[in-house]
Design a protein around this motif. Structure first.
Motif, PDB file in Angstrom:
ATOM      1  N   GLU A   1      -3.476   6.055   0.220  1.00  7.64           N
ATOM      2  CA  GLU A   1      -3.631   6.562  -1.134  1.00  7.64           C
ATOM      3  C   GLU A   1      -4.048   5.420  -2.051  1.00  7.64           C
ATOM      4  O   GLU A   1      -4.896   5.575  -2.912  1.00  7.64           O
ATOM      5  CB  GLU A   1      -2.298   7.167  -1.598  1.00  7.64           C
ATOM      6  N   ASP A   2      -3.441   4.254  -1.820  1.00 10.63           N
ATOM      7  CA  ASP A   2      -3.754   3.110  -2.676  1.00 10.63           C
ATOM      8  C   ASP A   2      -3.284   1.815  -2.004  1.00 10.63           C
ATOM      9  O   ASP A   2      -2.432   1.836  -1.104  1.00 10.63           O
ATOM     10  CB  ASP A   2      -3.057   3.273  -4.046  1.00 10.63           C
TER      11      ASP A   2
ATOM     12  N   TRP B   1       6.115   1.745  -1.885  1.00 10.65           N
ATOM     13  CA  TRP B   1       4.996   0.935  -1.395  1.00 10.65           C
ATOM     14  C   TRP B   1       5.485   0.158  -0.184  1.00 10.65           C
ATOM     15  O   TRP B   1       6.648  -0.212  -0.086  1.00 10.65           O
ATOM     16  CB  TRP B   1       4.521  -0.032  -2.488  1.00 10.65           C
TER      17      TRP B   1
ATOM     18  N   LYS C   1      -9.810   5.694   1.808  1.00  4.65           N
ATOM     19  CA  LYS C   1      -9.036   6.815   1.249  1.00  4.65           C
ATOM     20  C   LYS C   1      -8.612   7.828   2.318  1.00  4.65           C
ATOM     21  O   LYS C   1      -7.769   8.684   2.048  1.00  4.65           O
ATOM     22  CB  LYS C   1      -9.842   7.509   0.139  1.00  4.65           C
TER      23      LYS C   1
ATOM     24  N   SER D   1       0.834  -1.204   0.000  1.00  2.00           N
ATOM     25  CA  SER D   1       0.000   0.000   0.000  1.00  2.00           C
ATOM     26  C   SER D   1       0.864   1.246   0.000  1.00  2.00           C
ATOM     27  O   SER D   1       2.051   1.209   0.339  1.00  2.00           O
ATOM     28  CB  SER D   1      -0.920  -0.008   1.217  1.00  2.00           C
ATOM     29  N   ARG D   2       0.239   2.349  -0.359  1.00  3.23           N
ATOM     30  CA  ARG D   2       0.904   3.647  -0.357  1.00  3.23           C
ATOM     31  C   ARG D   2       0.134   4.612   0.525  1.00  3.23           C
ATOM     32  O   ARG D   2      -1.085   4.687   0.453  1.00  3.23           O
ATOM     33  CB  ARG D   2       0.883   4.252  -1.769  1.00  3.23           C
ATOM     34  N   GLN D   3       0.853   5.363   1.352  1.00  2.00           N
ATOM     35  CA  GLN D   3       0.236   6.493   2.038  1.00  2.00           C
ATOM     36  C   GLN D   3       0.613   7.748   1.261  1.00  2.00           C
ATOM     37  O   GLN D   3       1.665   7.789   0.611  1.00  2.00           O
ATOM     38  CB  GLN D   3       0.751   6.583   3.477  1.00  2.00           C
ATOM     39  N   SER D   4      -0.225   8.767   1.376  1.00  2.44           N
ATOM     40  CA  SER D   4       0.023   9.960   0.555  1.00  2.44           C
ATOM     41  C   SER D   4       1.331  10.647   0.956  1.00  2.44           C
ATOM     42  O   SER D   4       1.956  11.318   0.150  1.00  2.44           O
ATOM     43  CB  SER D   4      -1.141  10.931   0.684  1.00  2.44           C
ATOM     44  N   ARG D   5       1.774  10.417   2.210  1.00  3.65           N
ATOM     45  CA  ARG D   5       3.013  11.069   2.646  1.00  3.65           C
ATOM     46  C   ARG D   5       4.279  10.317   2.210  1.00  3.65           C
ATOM     47  O   ARG D   5       5.390  10.780   2.443  1.00  3.65           O
ATOM     48  CB  ARG D   5       2.990  11.267   4.168  1.00  3.65           C
TER      49      ARG D   5
END
Lengths: 431, 431
Positions: free
Chosen positions: A343-344, A271, A339, A261-265
């Motif tokens: 981010e994803d 990932w 969300k 997963s990805r965080q927006s920061r």
């Protein structure tokens, strides 16, 4: 709920070069299992392995007594241990740099009691039993002991920074030191762990100035390892806060994929594993299942423990996180990303994840960060922006990369890629 | 520093159907591994498994909005969930008791919003968004949801106690309920977990009235699941505190013995595992080694994870401990007890430990505690002194006993006695 293990051999161990980092290089588990669990950054603090008996002259109560005498000017005690003091400013430890065989190598900026006293003489910070925090002790051989202390000099202002700069010392972000640390160098790994422990303790002191029960002022006890409310009607004893975080690699066994997963920061292309704080009233295994569901809508069945890592590089209001790593086996595969949290999140094949591990040039990032520390200590660069260190661009950009081996996420992911995880899990299924 | 666990004199007793406890009964691990890990007391909270999405009408923000409307007298909202409130007094939840098939069976004393309002009308406690704490939600089927709240009514005084007593409710020590819980009864186990979660949250609210950074007053946010400093210059967000504790069965593999220890506050004849709080800057595995060495002078090599358990029955200043259980393999055998921490520590043969497990009549203790809750709720007995429950004297006294299956110590010890531990360890050695 399942369980498993970790195998750190007796503590004091440090780590191991990136080139020697077994997860990245050797696919044999026999090698991995040993080195691997020794390798967590910030673990293996050489001066925190054992709390000395209270009667030892280098124990917290004895060292505090000696400290009081020193502050009164009685410097010649019998059996008086040597004192070394590490200053922190805004959560950053003092560091220096030397070049060894042409490569810069950072070290902690330990000051003697006298030097530290001189540096702080005209500042807002007193060198006293209310500002010094006991970090541990170590033998220098021949019955000589060193006692290590930490001190927060944030209030001392910029004058001190300049003065120390003249001595080629600099306050460096702990995350920079983490990336800069040479994993082959046991001494550097030990110093990173000491700095992490010290940062946790000092930031906790900032976060616990006042009593949560009554609002009274807390005072240091046990040489700064504990605190106590000064209100006579309250007198609550306060212990350092350690915040457990579950971090899990969610695995789709059937299709041989892992969830990243990805965080927006996050920096671009990075990932990692899912992670989340514990809530009161749940087990670690329940937290793994709850967090995975909350963040991605995926149901988790079996949960297998991997290892744990102290993580002192979070925000100062959470001075010590304890990362507890798990493999988590998905029972459902549809992803419904929250969300607000992520981010994803996507399933990735073993092959793609392997590439992400291989292409990320952690060694290069380490050299870049190490060079940066060297420049800072020489006064060439005072500012710090680390995000560029992650953008290791050697020719073609990989579609993604994962955090370096200083993070437990790397260990979880590497173990899956190299088949360690499946061996662990099948051992349990056979029981 | 030493650590807690269940078993103080003042604390309650032990529990559970020995005959039904799988570790003690069935030697097949396949059965054990399943039942066993489902069985940690205080885990498995049925209303805490998942945090609802913020848009759901029973989520914390939506429920808080409905609560505000209810407090304003607007009781007929569309999609309004049903509210149930659990009062606590001095850390004790309200409980009731019924007899089912001739055996008393406790249940939590949930009050409706209206009943709770009526009970508190003339007291010092307001039913408000600043006193109610969101505990979770549950479906009652057909799209009907219940939202559960906790409230601390300690300040309401003795009048409320009498009033509730008239309704055959009583505030009962959580440790008593823990011992009284019938492990066959899934509903009771779930209620115990809810009560544990609620106690942790409410005691944390008491322990975090003021901001540690600035001394400002903290206010409830997120329907009481978080707090925030009300000082506009600070505004620090505060998260519930979860304190990790390592608990370990130290094993002498060569001589097939396990190390059990006694704290002076234990009831007579009780022996258990070593345990201790984490320090900042160490991994769980390092904490296991450090604590074992500090308390007994024994060096530990390999450390194997077993399972984890939320433990909300410690002192109110530590409202939620997280017990993390390990097997720890001794590298040295000489015991040097730290008398400040322990009364005694000894190696025990597998046979002796097995006897200690067999003779302890956990089921009898459960019945005794359950009967006591029943009597309290009927107003027969208001005081609580549970120490007598420990002295389960059915004929001959066993030389020692170990904590009941509500404690992770029991699970660690049982797993060793029944050979589960050696299977775990050898699986990993073969890797």
């Amino acid at each position: 709920m399942i369980f498993l293990l970790s195998f750190t051999n007796s503590a004091a161990t440090r780590l191991v070069s990136l080139s020697k980092f077994p997860i990245l290089r050797t696919p044999q588990f026999s090698t991995m299992s040993t080195n691997f669990f020794k390798s967590h950054a910030f673990a293996g603090n050489p001066i925190k392995l054992r709390t000395p008996k209270s009667t030892d002259p280098f124990s917290p109560p004895s060292a505090l007594k000696t400290l009081k005498n020193l502050l009164l000017g009685n410097t010649h005690e019998p059996h008086s241990p040597n004192f070394k003091i590490l200053p922190f400013r805004k959560g950053r430890p003092l560091a220096g740099s030397v070049r060894e065989s042409n490569e810069p190598n950072w070290h902690l900026g330990w000051l003697s009691f006298e030097d530290c006293k001189a540096f702080l003489e005209n500042s807002e910070v007193n060198l006293s039993e209310d500002t010094l925090v006991y970090l541990g002790s170590d033998s220098e051989g021949d019955g000589v002991y060193v006692v290590y202390w930490g001190i927060d000099v944030t209030e001392a202002g910029n004058g001190l920074v300049k003065e120390l700069g003249g001595k080629q010392f600099c306050f460096v972000e702990l995350r920079t030191l983490m990336v800069a640390t040479d994993w082959e160098n046991a001494s550097s790994m030990g110093q990173l762990a000491i700095a992490g422990h010290a940062r946790s303790l000092l930031e906790w002191h900032t976060a616990s100035r006042f009593c949560g029960f009554c609002g009274g002022k807390n005072i240091l006890i046990d040489a700064g390892r504990r605190k106590q409310c000064s209100n006579e009607l309250c007198k609550k004893k306060i212990y350092p806060r350690v915040d457990p975080v579950v971090i899990m690699l969610v695995i789709d066994k059937e299709n041989d994929r892992a969830l990243l997963s990805r965080q927006s920061r996050f920096v671009p292309r990075m990932w990692s594993c899912l992670a989340g704080f514990m809530e009161p009233g749940e087990s670690l295994e329940e937290a793994v299942r709850r967090e995975t569901w909350e963040e991605t809508g995926i149901e988790v069945g079996q949960v297998v423990y991997h290892s744990s890592q102290p993580w002192p590089v979070g925000p100062s209001s959470m001075p010590c996180q304890l990362m507890v790593g798990f493999f988590a086996y998905a029972k459902s595969l549809d992803i419904n990303v929250d969300k607000e949290e992520l981010e994803d999140a996507k399933w990735h094949s073993r092959e793609d994840v392997k590439k992400a591990l291989t292409i990320a040039e952690y060694k290069k990032a380490q050299k870049t960060a190490s060079g940066k520390v060297d420049q800072m200590c020489k006064g060439v660069e005072r500012g710090q922006s680390l995000s560029s260190d992650f953008n290791v661009e050697s020719g073609e950009l990989a579609p993604m990369f994962i955090p370096g081996p200083f993070a437990i996420a790397n260990h979880l992911i590497s173990s899956w890629v190299n088949g360690v995880e499946s061996q662990l899990a099948s051992s349990f299924s056979n029981l």
